[in-house]
Design a protein around this motif. Structure first.
Motif, PDB file in Angstrom:
ATOM      1  N   LEU A 316      33.399  46.023  46.006  1.00 57.03           N
ATOM      2  CA  LEU A 316      33.705  46.480  44.649  1.00 57.03           C
ATOM      3  C   LEU A 316      33.432  45.403  43.588  1.00 57.03           C
ATOM      4  N   MET A 317      32.469  44.584  43.861  1.00 57.86           N
ATOM      5  CA  MET A 317      32.076  43.548  42.890  1.00 57.86           C
ATOM      6  C   MET A 317      31.695  44.178  41.545  1.00 57.86           C
ATOM      7  N   ASN A 318      31.052  45.341  41.606  1.00 55.72           N
ATOM      8  CA  ASN A 318      30.575  45.975  40.376  1.00 55.72           C
ATOM      9  C   ASN A 318      31.705  46.392  39.436  1.00 55.72           C
ATOM     10  N   ARG A 319      32.920  46.525  39.966  1.00 58.03           N
ATOM     11  CA  ARG A 319      34.050  46.939  39.141  1.00 58.03           C
ATOM     12  C   ARG A 319      34.855  45.755  38.598  1.00 58.03           C
ATOM     13  N   GLU A 320      34.501  44.585  39.049  1.00 53.53           N
ATOM     14  CA  GLU A 320      35.272  43.396  38.659  1.00 53.53           C
ATOM     15  C   GLU A 320      34.685  42.801  37.374  1.00 53.53           C
ATOM     16  N   VAL A 321      35.382  43.026  36.286  1.00 52.97           N
ATOM     17  CA  VAL A 321      34.898  42.566  34.988  1.00 52.97           C
ATOM     18  C   VAL A 321      34.844  41.029  34.960  1.00 52.97           C
ATOM     19  N   ARG A 326      31.848  34.336  35.714  1.00 53.65           N
ATOM     20  CA  ARG A 326      32.597  33.280  36.393  1.00 53.65           C
ATOM     21  C   ARG A 326      31.757  32.594  37.466  1.00 53.65           C
ATOM     22  N   LEU A 327      30.873  33.362  38.116  1.00 55.67           N
ATOM     23  CA  LEU A 327      29.976  32.767  39.107  1.00 55.67           C
ATOM     24  C   LEU A 327      29.032  31.772  38.436  1.00 55.67           C
ATOM     25  N   LEU A 328      28.435  32.177  37.328  1.00 54.18           N
ATOM     26  CA  LEU A 328      27.519  31.293  36.620  1.00 54.18           C
ATOM     27  C   LEU A 328      28.256  30.114  35.979  1.00 54.18           C
ATOM     28  N   GLN A 329      29.521  30.315  35.637  1.00 53.53           N
ATOM     29  CA  GLN A 329      30.310  29.220  35.062  1.00 53.53           C
ATOM     30  C   GLN A 329      30.488  28.091  36.074  1.00 53.53           C
ATOM     31  N   ILE A 330      30.659  28.462  37.335  1.00 51.50           N
ATOM     32  CA  ILE A 330      30.773  27.445  38.385  1.00 51.50           C
ATOM     33  C   ILE A 330      29.496  26.608  38.451  1.00 51.50           C
ATOM     34  N   SER A 372      36.981  30.145  46.831  1.00 47.81           N
ATOM     35  CA  SER A 372      38.383  30.103  46.402  1.00 47.81           C
ATOM     36  C   SER A 372      38.615  30.758  45.039  1.00 47.81           C
ATOM     37  N   GLU A 373      37.713  30.513  44.086  1.00 48.64           N
ATOM     38  CA  GLU A 373      37.942  31.011  42.733  1.00 48.64           C
ATOM     39  C   GLU A 373      37.554  32.474  42.561  1.00 48.64           C
TER      40      GLU A 373
END
Length: 466
Positions: A316-321, A326-330, A372-373
């Motif tokens: 359900l990655m597509n539903r996670e706003v 956040r991935l690119l922020q890492i 983890s994040e």
């Protein structure tokens, strides 16, 4: 007015200097000339820029640099001696190189920028002296004098808007203007270089600034080819391609032209012609705003190695706003830039240059932070990948382009690990293992430019039946 840029191999020796001078003499419209640092004179030779980098690194380590200094000086001295130029210019170059040893070393990046830029700067001085020796009116113009203002990012400068207005005054000057490529000056007057190979960028900036009718980029090949000649035997020469197509090919491994260099020329709608210093009568390849796509919907096939991909899976990655942000922020936190990011509803991949993970601590930290994040189900990394690009603005107007590509991979028995196509449909990108890249490119080339494999097989079946 034409702006003509000559690459490292074009100005590597006295013999090459003579060719460049003749090219300029043959066309009085060639009023502005951009020169690189002396490149390789023969196979196995070392580029002057590489010598300067070694020289700079030794300076920063407080090591003895007499041998490196002498070798660099000799490169210029040999050219001047063979051309019969007065030793005055060599004395200036020698003094300039000796002065580099005394630079303030409080900022290593500033030191390296100054040292690397000296390759182009000294070569421009030398070439201007040669032109005057031939009684051709010419003058050396430092980028600061020309008005090339750039961002203060050592090794990665970006041109600032005021540059183009500044450059207009060059049109008022007489004679041939010789400008060193690769660097400009920050608003505070600091010398700053573009990324490696940035003389192409200087040429494009100057062409846009002076409103040139044509920007000529002289190198050591007759044209851009539809595939790498080291991979595909006798590939087709490309007569014409668009700015977008050239940028895609340059990014994907076509080293004949810097991938950032087209932007100023593109914005000013100035055509670019890539020509051969050793064969200037050849037509070359023109880079234009638009072309006829009917004849060649696919203009070229390029490949580049040295990539890795981080594959992330979460239900359900597509539903996670905000997941992608956040991935690119890492990655941003760790100072990593990404190239592509194809995704599905529960999975996404981020493709990066593998060299960014040379530090194992960085890789470990990134992977752990993603786990983890972001609370992902799995995260893996694949190394030793190559990106293959099939490029052509005409593909959006023709059915079956993608089908031909996948058929070519199947015939070459190469597994496609990832497919991505930009929204502009200028290119298709395929990720494969590095050791499969060459065979994949050859198969793609045969599919798009060679004999039709399926038709040949059908004809053979018909003959057998008869």
């Amino acid at each position: 007015m034409k702006v003509s840029k000559f690459g490292g191999t074009s100005v590597a020796s006295a013999e090459q200097f003579k060719k460049v001078a003749q090219i300029i003499k043959d066309d009085p419209e060639r009023k502005v000339v951009i020169v690189s640092a002396p490149g390789k004179r023969f196979s196995g030779d070392t580029k002057t820029t590489d010598l300067l980098i070694e020289f700079g690194e030794k300076i920063l380590r407080n090591e003895n640099v007499e041998n490196e200094l002498l070798e660099i000086i000799n490169r210029y001295d040999n050219i001047a001696t063979e051309l019969g130029i007065n030793n005055g210019v060599i004395a200036e170059i020698t003094a300039n190189l000796h002065a580099l040893r005394e630079l303030d070393r409080s900022n290593n990046q500033r030191v390296m920028d100054r040292i690397k830029a000296s390759g182009e700067d000294n070569n421009a001085e030398l070439f201007a002296a040669y032109m005057n020796h031939l009684e051709i009116e010419a003058s050396y113009v430092n980028p600061q004098e020309a008005g090339i203002v750039v961002s203060d990012e050592p090794g990665n400068a970006q041109v600032l808007p005021e540059t183009f207005e500044n450059l207009k005054k060059l049109k008022l000057r007489s004679g041939v203007l010789i400008i060193p490529g690769f660097f400009g000056y920050s608003p505070d007057g600091e010398l700053v270089t573009f990324s490696r190979g940035g003389s192409d960028i200087t040429g494009s900036i100057v062409a846009a600034g002076v409103g040139a009718t044509l920007y000529e980029n002289f190198t050591d090949v007759d044209s851009v080819f539809s595939a790498n000649p080291a991979v595909v035997e006798n590939p087709r020469a490309i007569e014409e391609l668009t700015y977008k197509e050239m940028r895609e090919l340059s990014y994907a491994g076509f080293s004949v032209f810097h991938d950032e260099a087209l932007i100023p020329a593109f914005r000013a709608e100035i055509p670019v012609c890539i020509k051969n210093t050793n064969n200037p009568s050849a037509r070359g390849t023109f880079v234009v705003l638009e072309r006829n796509y009917e004849k060649n919907p696919i203009v070229g096939i390029a490949s580049d190695s040295g990539f890795c991909s981080i594959h992330v899976s979460k239900y359900l990655m597509n539903r996670e706003v905000g997941f992608g942000r956040r991935l690119l922020q890492i990655l941003e936190d760790e100072g990593l830039s990404y190239e592509h990011m194809p995704s599905g509803i529960d999975e996404t991949s981020v493709i990066l240059r593998e060299r960014q993970f040379n530090n194992n601590d960085t890789e470990t930290r990134v992977m752990e932070r993603i786990r983890s994040e972001l609370q992902v189900d799995s995260v893996t990394i694949k190394r030793n990948q190559a990106m293959i690009m099939v490029v052509g603005e005409g593909m959006t107007h023709q059915v079956g382009i993608s089908a031909k590509a996948t058929a070519a991979f199947a015939r070459a028995d190469v597994n496609i690990e990832m497919i991505n196509q930009g929204s502009s449909e200028v290119s298709m990108m395929f990720a494969v293992q590095e050791n499969d890249a060459a065979e994949a490119v050859r198969s793609l080339y045969k599919e798009y430019y060679g004999e039709n494999v399926e038709t040949d097989g059908l004809i053979q079946e018909v003959l057998e039946i008869k």
